[in-house]
Design a protein around this motif. Structure first.
Motif, mmCIF file in Angstrom:
data_model
loop_
_atom_site.group_PDB
_atom_site.id
_atom_site.type_symbol
_atom_site.label_atom_id
_atom_site.label_comp_id
_atom_site.label_asym_id
_atom_site.label_seq_id
_atom_site.Cartn_x
_atom_site.Cartn_y
_atom_site.Cartn_z
ATOM 1 N N ARG A 111 45.797 6.542 -9.199
ATOM 2 C CA ARG A 111 44.456 7.111 -9.015
ATOM 3 C C ARG A 111 44.370 8.069 -7.819
ATOM 4 N NH1 ARG A 111 41.420 2.182 -8.239
ATOM 5 N NH2 ARG A 111 39.866 3.616 -7.446
ATOM 6 N N GLY A 112 45.511 8.449 -7.258
ATOM 7 C CA GLY A 112 45.525 9.413 -6.168
ATOM 8 C C GLY A 112 45.427 8.829 -4.773
ATOM 9 N N ILE A 113 45.458 7.520 -4.644
ATOM 10 C CA ILE A 113 45.337 6.893 -3.321
ATOM 11 C C ILE A 113 46.562 7.208 -2.464
ATOM 12 C CG2 ILE A 113 45.216 4.676 -2.099
ATOM 13 C CD1 ILE A 113 43.484 3.683 -4.513
ATOM 14 N N GLY A 114 47.745 7.136 -3.041
ATOM 15 C CA GLY A 114 48.964 7.466 -2.288
ATOM 16 C C GLY A 114 48.927 8.890 -1.779
ATOM 17 N N ARG A 115 48.474 9.808 -2.618
ATOM 18 C CA ARG A 115 48.363 11.215 -2.217
ATOM 19 C C ARG A 115 47.370 11.374 -1.068
ATOM 20 N NH1 ARG A 115 49.526 16.205 -4.047
ATOM 21 N NH2 ARG A 115 50.635 15.414 -5.860
#
Length: 151
Positions: A98-102
């Protein structure tokens, strides 16, 4: 929301880190112990006091964690350079993709720039295709390769 971790974040941060530890144990049972405690409370407290842990919080729950430190290199045969080294970055399995790492990487990049670092560095397990894909898409490239010969 991304914020500096507090001691109250220990249990969820450790739970997320244990998820990643178990993945590593599946990939490399010769190296990693499944079910191992990754961060002791004392070590986590030390990292928190040093300002080296960020958490991604969503609806009051920790969904991601990153541990980082500045790393200075240089000497007689190497150029002086300061980087922000990402020791660990992990997202809870229920929140992956869901884009949390990014977003955690974006925050690390901002910290690195504010501190005058020349870039970000990290290591990734060769079996972790999902993480490698994220890092490559983010702009990371291979600069060194660790190799081993097992007996």
């Amino acid at each position: 929301m991304i914020r500096s971790a507090t001691q109250n974040d220990y249990a969820p941060a450790e739970a997320i880190m244990e998820q990643v530890q178990d993945l590593h144990a599946d990939w490399r049972p010769d190296v990693y112990r499944a079910g191992a405690t990754v961060l002791t409370p004392d070590y986590f407290d030390e990292l928190v006091r040093a300002g080296q842990v960020l958490v991604y919080e969503e609806k009051g729950s920790v969904a991601g964690v990153v541990i980082f430190r500045e790393r200075q290199a240089g000497g007689p045969v190497k150029m002086e350079r300061k980087t922000l080294y990402i020791d660990s970055i992990a997202v809870d399995e229920a929140h992956r993709g869901r884009g949390i790492g990014r977003r955690l990487l974006d925050e690390c990049k901002a910290i690195a720039r504010n501190r005058g670092c020349c870039g970000l560095e990290l290591q990734v397990n060769a079996a972790n295709a999902r993480a490698m894909k994220l890092y490559r898409e983010y702009g990371f490239g291979e600069k060194s390769v660790n190799m081993e010969l097992n007996f």
